[in-house]
Design an enzyme around this catalytic site. Structure first.
Site, PDB file in Angstrom:
ATOM      1  CE  LYS A  13      -2.357  -0.811   3.800  1.00 29.43           C
ATOM      2  NZ  LYS A  13      -1.730  -2.068   4.259  1.00 29.43           N
ATOM      3  NE  ARG A  88      -3.773  -1.152  10.128  1.00 30.32           N
ATOM      4  CZ  ARG A  88      -2.765  -0.544   9.513  1.00 30.32           C
ATOM      5  NH1 ARG A  88      -2.861   0.683   9.076  1.00 30.32           N
ATOM      6  NH2 ARG A  88      -1.654  -1.198   9.309  1.00 30.32           N
ATOM      7  NE  ARG A 127       8.142  -2.888   5.867  1.00 28.32           N
ATOM      8  CZ  ARG A 127       6.845  -2.647   5.784  1.00 28.32           C
ATOM      9  NH1 ARG A 127       6.287  -2.362   4.617  1.00 28.32           N
ATOM     10  NH2 ARG A 127       6.086  -2.710   6.845  1.00 28.32           N
ATOM     11  NE  ARG A 160       7.213  -0.454  10.039  1.00 25.14           N
ATOM     12  CZ  ARG A 160       6.113  -0.338   9.290  1.00 25.14           C
ATOM     13  NH1 ARG A 160       6.198   0.169   8.064  1.00 25.14           N
ATOM     14  NH2 ARG A 160       4.950  -0.700   9.740  1.00 25.14           N
ATOM     15  NE  ARG A 171       2.421  -4.716  11.041  1.00 28.15           N
ATOM     16  CZ  ARG A 171       3.341  -4.361  10.130  1.00 28.15           C
ATOM     17  NH1 ARG A 171       4.554  -4.879  10.160  1.00 28.15           N
ATOM     18  NH2 ARG A 171       3.038  -3.483   9.201  1.00 28.15           N
TER      19      ARG A 171
HETATM   20  P1  AMP Z   1       1.166   0.734   8.822  1.00 26.27           P
HETATM   21  O1  AMP Z   1       2.431   1.429   8.488  1.00 26.27           O
HETATM   22  O2  AMP Z   1      -0.018   1.256   8.096  1.00 26.27           O
HETATM   23  O3  AMP Z   1       1.288  -0.774   8.729  1.00 26.27           O
HETATM   24  O4  AMP Z   1       0.865   1.054  10.376  1.00 26.27           O
HETATM   25  C1  AMP Z   1       1.773   0.696  11.397  1.00 26.27           C
HETATM   26  C2  AMP Z   1       1.053   0.571  12.730  1.00 26.27           C
HETATM   27  O5  AMP Z   1       0.431   1.815  13.074  1.00 26.27           O
HETATM   28  C3  AMP Z   1      -0.086  -0.444  12.764  1.00 26.27           C
HETATM   29  O6  AMP Z   1       0.361  -1.773  12.969  1.00 26.27           O
HETATM   30  C4  AMP Z   1      -0.922   0.085  13.921  1.00 26.27           C
HETATM   31  O7  AMP Z   1      -0.328  -0.227  15.176  1.00 26.27           O
HETATM   32  C5  AMP Z   1      -0.817   1.592  13.714  1.00 26.27           C
HETATM   33  N1  AMP Z   1      -1.910   2.085  12.831  1.00 26.27           N
HETATM   34  C6  AMP Z   1      -1.764   2.637  11.593  1.00 26.27           C
HETATM   35  N2  AMP Z   1      -2.961   2.968  11.063  1.00 26.27           N
HETATM   36  C7  AMP Z   1      -3.886   2.605  11.992  1.00 26.27           C
HETATM   37  C8  AMP Z   1      -5.298   2.658  12.039  1.00 26.27           C
HETATM   38  N3  AMP Z   1      -6.031   3.154  11.013  1.00 26.27           N
HETATM   39  N4  AMP Z   1      -5.921   2.204  13.154  1.00 26.27           N
HETATM   40  C9  AMP Z   1      -5.226   1.708  14.198  1.00 26.27           C
HETATM   41  N5  AMP Z   1      -3.887   1.606  14.211  1.00 26.27           N
HETATM   42  C10 AMP Z   1      -3.209   2.052  13.123  1.00 26.27           C
END
Ligand code: AMP
Length: 214
Positions: A13, A88, A127, A160, A171
């Site tokens: 994404k 999400r 990554r 990360r 996740r």
């Molecule tokens: P991402 O980079 O989008 O995978 O986001 C990394 C982390 O940020 C996720 O695993 C969540 O802990 C948090 N996070 C990001 N977007 C959301 C969301 N819309 N709702 C809840 N937690 C989020």
């Protein structure tokens, strides 16, 4: 053009969002990036978000929703936006409908990037990100010359916290339980378009380009 990018962690994404945002000249809103910045800057939001992120859990809805609502009110979102990693959960999706409706706006399309589980695990655990310039490498798909140093700026490469195998598996579990229901939510509204995310980045992007021009 008001777009949501849906798909499991590791589907690509973020990579596609950068291209779409540049090509269609719409702001890229990544809640994950917002939280990572807040963590790096050790703000109150960052301190709150970090414990959830490190475990691979979702940050509570009320925290995320407030941030996105505020961001969508900024002037650069008036002609379109690309949401990456939000919504999400179903409550987040419902809050998004409400926030957009107030301003007479609506979503145009939800792109669901599909990749199978084994491939997601392979992608996520390989990554590596540069602490210096933020460049993202991948030990298999886009390997740096040294697994510990950035080719571009010489900064240290790191994994990360939420890309460790244990957290990645959590996740994906969280995605299945809390985010996957959004596929049906958006399909029912006629907004969902599936994209095969196993293809090379450029092929995925040209498919997205085609969909968004349709
Ligand atoms: P991402 O980079 O989008 O995978 O986001 C990394 C982390 O940020 C996720 O695993 C969540 O802990 C948090 N996070 C990001 N977007 C959301 C969301 N819309 N709702 C809840 N937690 C989020």
């Amino acid at each position: 053009m008001n777009i949501v990018l849906l798909g499991p962690p590791g589907a690509g994404k973020g990579t596609q969002a950068i291209r779409i945002s540049a090509h269609f000249d719409i702001p890229h809103i990544s809640t994950g990036d917002i939280f990572r910045r807040a963590v790096a800057q050790k703000t109150a939001l960052g301190l709150k978000a970090k414990e959830f992120m490190d475990r691979g859990d979702l940050v509570p809805d009320e925290v995320v929703i407030g941030i996105v609502k505020q961001r969508l009110e900024e002037p650069d979102c008036s002609t379109g936006f690309l949401l990456d990693g939000f919504p999400r959960t179903v409550p987040q999706a419902e809050a998004l409908v409400d926030a957009l409706t107030v301003g007479g706006r609506a979503l145009d399309k939800v792109l669901n990037i599909e990749v199978d589980r084994d491939e997601l695990i392979r992608r996520l655990t390989g990554r590596r990100t540069c602490r210096g310039c933020g460049k993202v490498f991948h030990l298999i798909f886009d390997p740096p010359k040294s697994s510990t140093t950035c080719d571009i700026c010489g900064g240290a490469l790191w994994q990360r916290e939420d890309d460790s195998e244990e957290t990645v598996i959590n996740r994906l579990k969280v995605y299945e339980a809390q985010t996957a229901p959004l596929v049906d939510f958006y399909r029912a509204q006629g907004l969902l378009v599936a994209v095969d995310g196993r293809q090379p980045v450029e092929v995925v992007f040209s498919r997205i380009d085609e969909i968004l021009h349709a």
